[in-house]
Design a protein around this motif. Structure first.
Motif, PDB file in Angstrom:
ATOM      1  N   SER A  45     -30.173  23.459  39.227  1.00 24.41           N
ATOM      2  CA  SER A  45     -31.586  23.545  39.574  1.00 24.41           C
ATOM      3  C   SER A  45     -32.115  24.954  39.362  1.00 24.41           C
ATOM      4  O   SER A  45     -33.310  25.193  39.426  1.00 24.41           O
ATOM      5  CB  SER A  45     -31.806  23.133  41.033  1.00 24.41           C
ATOM      6  N   ARG A  46     -31.208  25.891  39.106  1.00 26.43           N
ATOM      7  CA  ARG A  46     -31.620  27.275  38.932  1.00 26.43           C
ATOM      8  C   ARG A  46     -31.882  27.636  37.477  1.00 26.43           C
ATOM      9  O   ARG A  46     -32.268  28.768  37.195  1.00 26.43           O
ATOM     10  CB  ARG A  46     -30.489  28.179  39.443  1.00 26.43           C
ATOM     11  N   TYR A  54     -34.147  26.742  35.342  1.00 24.11           N
ATOM     12  CA  TYR A  54     -35.490  26.596  34.751  1.00 24.11           C
ATOM     13  C   TYR A  54     -36.062  27.870  34.132  1.00 24.11           C
ATOM     14  O   TYR A  54     -36.884  27.761  33.224  1.00 24.11           O
ATOM     15  CB  TYR A  54     -36.468  26.005  35.781  1.00 24.11           C
ATOM     16  N   ARG A 107     -27.403  14.014  40.335  1.00 21.64           N
ATOM     17  CA  ARG A 107     -28.531  14.607  41.050  1.00 21.64           C
ATOM     18  C   ARG A 107     -28.883  15.973  40.457  1.00 21.64           C
ATOM     19  O   ARG A 107     -30.058  16.356  40.392  1.00 21.64           O
ATOM     20  CB  ARG A 107     -28.193  14.745  42.532  1.00 21.64           C
ATOM     21  N   ALA A 147     -30.758  15.668  37.096  1.00 18.76           N
ATOM     22  CA  ALA A 147     -32.180  15.333  37.160  1.00 18.76           C
ATOM     23  C   ALA A 147     -33.056  16.565  37.015  1.00 18.76           C
ATOM     24  O   ALA A 147     -34.217  16.457  36.623  1.00 18.76           O
ATOM     25  CB  ALA A 147     -32.495  14.637  38.490  1.00 18.76           C
ATOM     26  N   CYS A 148     -32.506  17.771  37.326  1.00 16.49           N
ATOM     27  CA  CYS A 148     -33.356  18.964  37.196  1.00 16.49           C
ATOM     28  C   CYS A 148     -33.396  19.499  35.783  1.00 16.49           C
ATOM     29  O   CYS A 148     -34.067  20.491  35.537  1.00 16.49           O
ATOM     30  CB  CYS A 148     -32.917  20.143  38.041  1.00 16.49           C
ATOM     31  N   HIS A 194     -34.869  18.309  33.400  1.00 19.11           N
ATOM     32  CA  HIS A 194     -36.110  18.018  32.696  1.00 19.11           C
ATOM     33  C   HIS A 194     -37.042  19.224  32.700  1.00 19.11           C
ATOM     34  O   HIS A 194     -38.073  19.204  32.038  1.00 19.11           O
ATOM     35  CB  HIS A 194     -36.804  16.797  33.288  1.00 19.11           C
ATOM     36  N   HIS A 195     -36.658  20.300  33.410  1.00 21.55           N
ATOM     37  CA  HIS A 195     -37.436  21.535  33.322  1.00 21.55           C
ATOM     38  C   HIS A 195     -37.230  22.237  31.993  1.00 21.55           C
ATOM     39  O   HIS A 195     -37.941  23.206  31.695  1.00 21.55           O
ATOM     40  CB  HIS A 195     -36.998  22.511  34.427  1.00 21.55           C
ATOM     41  N   SER A 205     -34.622  17.836  43.326  1.00 25.83           N
ATOM     42  CA  SER A 205     -35.738  17.445  42.460  1.00 25.83           C
ATOM     43  C   SER A 205     -37.078  18.018  42.870  1.00 25.83           C
ATOM     44  O   SER A 205     -38.035  17.869  42.151  1.00 25.83           O
ATOM     45  CB  SER A 205     -35.856  15.923  42.430  1.00 25.83           C
ATOM     46  N   LYS A 210     -40.036  29.275  45.498  1.00 25.78           N
ATOM     47  CA  LYS A 210     -40.397  29.236  44.078  1.00 25.78           C
ATOM     48  C   LYS A 210     -41.267  28.009  43.839  1.00 25.78           C
ATOM     49  O   LYS A 210     -40.761  26.923  43.570  1.00 25.78           O
ATOM     50  CB  LYS A 210     -39.118  29.143  43.230  1.00 25.78           C
ATOM     51  N   TYR A 221     -45.745  22.397  42.780  1.00 30.20           N
ATOM     52  CA  TYR A 221     -44.444  21.796  42.484  1.00 30.20           C
ATOM     53  C   TYR A 221     -43.362  22.805  42.836  1.00 30.20           C
ATOM     54  O   TYR A 221     -43.382  23.938  42.373  1.00 30.20           O
ATOM     55  CB  TYR A 221     -44.416  21.455  40.994  1.00 30.20           C
ATOM     56  N   MET A 266     -39.966  24.397  42.342  1.00 26.38           N
ATOM     57  CA  MET A 266     -39.061  24.431  41.188  1.00 26.38           C
ATOM     58  C   MET A 266     -37.593  24.371  41.597  1.00 26.38           C
ATOM     59  O   MET A 266     -36.772  23.799  40.917  1.00 26.38           O
ATOM     60  CB  MET A 266     -39.284  25.712  40.377  1.00 26.38           C
ATOM     61  N   GLU A 267     -37.261  25.031  42.707  1.00 20.08           N
ATOM     62  CA  GLU A 267     -35.874  24.913  43.151  1.00 20.08           C
ATOM     63  C   GLU A 267     -35.852  25.012  44.664  1.00 20.08           C
ATOM     64  O   GLU A 267     -36.863  25.269  45.297  1.00 20.08           O
ATOM     65  CB  GLU A 267     -34.991  25.986  42.513  1.00 20.08           C
TER      66      GLU A 267
END
Lengths: 221, 491
Positions: free
Chosen positions: A130-131, A133, A153, A156-157, A159-160, B157, B189, B215, B217-218
């Protein structure tokens, strides 16, 4: 630290073969195995003596701290030579596979990174994905094969990262349904080529589902 | 002479009893008696549980330094931090009293499990940042030797908050504040998106009526609250906290009249004993304690009334009740094969409808907070399906056109420990009942703030002031001083 490590090998071997993580000391056992049956000497001592329990906890904390120390950011190198050299220094110093959430600090400032290979990193998990992006502008290739702690899970991140063209998500043991996950990731990233598991691997074939070979010999009687 | 008459009869009856003991039943009886006697002798040996007169295994101990009323995620978090921050190992004796060990009505297990930093109050943002840091390193904090690691099943997400024209300015200022709030040099963030950017990122959204979206982001997403609860419980048990199943029915208090510096007279109360009553029986155990922590969730108001909070003329500090009451909220699980894919965040619409993805099978979980007039009766946890049909589905279908055809698979209801005053938590001691601390009233975001609140309560108990996060605006005294600390982003 040689003597304590020899003592710790009394703990039963773990099923995540690969680089030894700090999880070894905490004794990851499958739920089905009955803990009462096969207690090693160290576990027995740990149950009955506070000192042994404290020692085990202390050694576990030391191992965790070692991973964190390896992952610290080299800010003096970054300020002198720039983020690119700092990132390279991080990868070369301890062998990049120790990377964890904090270690990503060294890599995220590389604004023109195009290809990132994070294969078989034992400390990389969903939080780390998740980091990623900040690399969205340039990252085109991401290889995640063989990371034991990444699950659907974390995927899913991804998509950034709209510029991603090649993604390798094969051999992720923590993903429960690899084929379904691959389909969903392909839907999520339409411009990306996703290398996942073999299609046939997810299908279970029983004897009745196999196609009847009519040309084969008919058993007598 | 009487004795001579009695002795033969005694002898004969003994003989008769001796004869009858040769039959099968009485022989077993004799063995039973022998084992009872052996048990009683064993209980006299030091180190064995003392069950000499009757079995007391199910009762709580007679003394305990801290009694935590409520064994949900907040109560266990307070127990964890008390044991982590105590100055010497084993210094504080903590007892957690939980009425329902199956947690069937507890808000923790029934929660949707989201965690976000998108709040309008800086303290709430800091609590969430602290919690996410804890959850990321949960296996370092909650490691127990020889136990499997805690798997939170965290989905990073993010949250997507949509705002209409009226709410856009507020949303923007909130996001600016969230990015500047820092806990160890890390802000939240959050990125702001226009309707065009939103449509490009999530093509399945209908952006009509949306002026601005924020949104995460993390560090935002949702997780499994049950595994957090079990992880905390296991760790806290290994640190030596006592657990007891029972209901708190009475506080034995003593009061002393004191004079303030102004000359006013106040009645300060101190709780000395907590009466814990067992289930389905009149048996109770008085537990002598030094501190009581009210973490009873939706029922905190009743527990506070037992201690005398709110018994006094209205308008005075003695008469200020704890304004926490249970409010029922519905959560629905539906299946929509054409619905949005893996990238779906937890979306909160302008009118309060929210939903998120659940698993990989195109299932979604969501609901809506009813308005004050539509509040359902909190007497039971029955689900109202008409609420979904009339108040939730039309808005879902308007925002995501794919949701026009969906099928509700199941639904459940849970309680919010709703703070009717300003929908924010109550943390800290009561000004008059000096040894009762509150950790309740979070109105729907208790799970995500549990870890931070636990630490704050442990700090104010052990050190007398807040250290990591300053929760002074959340003290009880604001109810008397009528200072509302409002949170705008309540889901």
């Amino acid at each position: 630290m040689a003597a304590p490590r020899a003592v710790l090998r009394l703990v039963p071997p773990k099923w995540n073969v690969g680089r030894r993580g700090f999880r070894d000391l905490s004794g990851v056992v499958t739920p089905e195995r009955n803990l009462r049956k096969k207690r090693t000497l160290l576990q027995f001592l740990s149950d009955h003596f506070y000192e042994v329990e404290f020692l085990r906890e202390y050694l576990l904390q030391r191992q965790i701290q070692k991973v964190h120390l390896d992952n610290r950011a080299y800010s003096h190198i970054e300020s002198t030579y720039g983020p690119d050299i700092a990132g390279a220094y991080f990868v070369l110093k301890h062998g990049g596979a120790v990377i964890n959430y904090h270690g990503l600090d060294s890599l995220l400032s590389l604004k023109e990174l195009q290809s990132l290979s994070l294969q078989r990193c034992p400390h990389l998990d969903d939080w780390c994905l998740s980091r990623l992006y900040p690399l969205a502008g340039s990252l085109q290739e991401l290889l995640l094969a063989g990371c034991p702690r990444i699950s659907e899970r974390g995927l899913a991140c991804l998509h950034h990262l709209p510029n991603l063209r090649k993604l390798d998500i094969s051999d992720l043991p923590a993903v429960e349904f690899p084929s379904l996950t691959q389909i969903l990731v392909e839907e999520m990233l339409p411009n990306c080529e996703v290398i996942g598991t073999d299609w046939a691997q997810g299908l279970r074939q029983g004897p009745e589902e196999q196609p009847q070979d009519t040309a084969g010999p008919i058993p007598a009687e | 002479m009487l004795r001579r008459v009695l002795r033969p009869t005694l002898g004969r009856s003994l003989l008769i009893r001796g004869l009858s003991s040769r039959s099968g039943n009485s022989i077993l009886d004799w063995d039973g008696n022998v084992s009872e006697i052996k048990k009683k002798i064993r209980s006299l040996i030091p180190g064995e549980p003392s069950n000499f007169l009757y079995d007391t295994k199910h009762l709580p101990p007679e003394h305990s330094d801290v009694v935590i009323v409520g064994g949900g995620v907040i109560g266990l978090s307070v127990a964890f931090w008390l044991k982590t921050l105590e100055k010497r190992r084993g210094a504080i004796r903590v007892l957690v009293v939980e009425r329902d060990q199956t947690y069937s009505k507890a808000s923790t297990g029934l929660s949707v499990g989201g965690i976000r930093q998108q709040f309008s109050l800086p303290q709430n943002v800091q609590l969430s940042l602290f919690a996410i840091d804890f959850l990321r390193n949960i296996n370092e904090h909650l490691a127990v030797a020889d136990a499997p690691p805690v798997d939170l099943q965290f989905n990073p997400s993010g949250y997507l908050l949509l705002a209409s024209e009226e709410g856009a300015a507020v949303l923007e200022s909130n996001v600016r504040m969230q990015s500047h709030v820092s806990l160890r040099q890390e802000g939240a963030k959050i990125c702001l998106m226009s309707p065009a950017q939103l449509q490009k990122k999530f093509p399945w959204i209908n952006v009509e009526g949306v002026a601005l979206a924020s949104y995460g982001m993390e560090n935002e997403g949702w997780f499994d609250p049950w595994s957090l609860l079990q992880g905390l419980r296991r760790k806290v048990q290994s640190m030596g906290v006592f657990f007891c199943q029972g209901e708190v029915t009475r506080f034995v208090t003593s009061s002393s009249r004191m004079r303030t510096s102004v000359g006013e007279e106040v009645n300060l109360k101190r709780i000395h004993e907590v009466h814990v009553k067992m289930d389905n029986s009149l048996e109770y155990q008085p537990v002598k304690c030094a501190i009581v922590i009210n973490a009873a969730g939706a029922w905190s108001g009743q527990v506070a009334e037992l201690a005398g909070v709110g018994k006094g003329p209205p308008g005075t500090l003695q008469g200020t009740k704890l304004p926490v009451e249970p409010r029922k909220r519905f959560v629905y699980l539906w299946h929509c094969p054409q619905g949005p894919g893996l990238e779906t965040p937890l979306i909160t619409d302008t009118n309060g409808v929210y939903f998120r993805r659940e698993g990989l099978g195109k299932n979604y979980v969501g609901g809506r907070s009813p308005t004050e007039e539509e509040e359902p009766d909190p007497a039971n946890l029955e689900v109202d399906h008409d609420f979904f049909q009339n108040k939730v589905w039309p808005h879902l279908a308007q925002r995501v056109p794919a949701f026009e055809s969906l099928k509700v698979r199941s639904a459940w209801a849970g309680y919010y420990d709703y703070n009717t005053f300003d929908q924010n938590g109550v943390v800290g001691p009561h000004p008059l009942v000096v040894n009762m601390y509150f950790a309740t009233g979070f109105s729907g975001h208790g799970l995500q703030h549990a870890v931070g609140v636990g630490r704050a309560v442990a700090e104010i108990l052990l050190n007398g002031h807040f250290q990591t996060i300053d929760l002074t605006p959340f003290l009880f005294s604001r109810f008397y001083l009528e200072e509302k600390v409002l949170e705008q982003n309540i889901i």
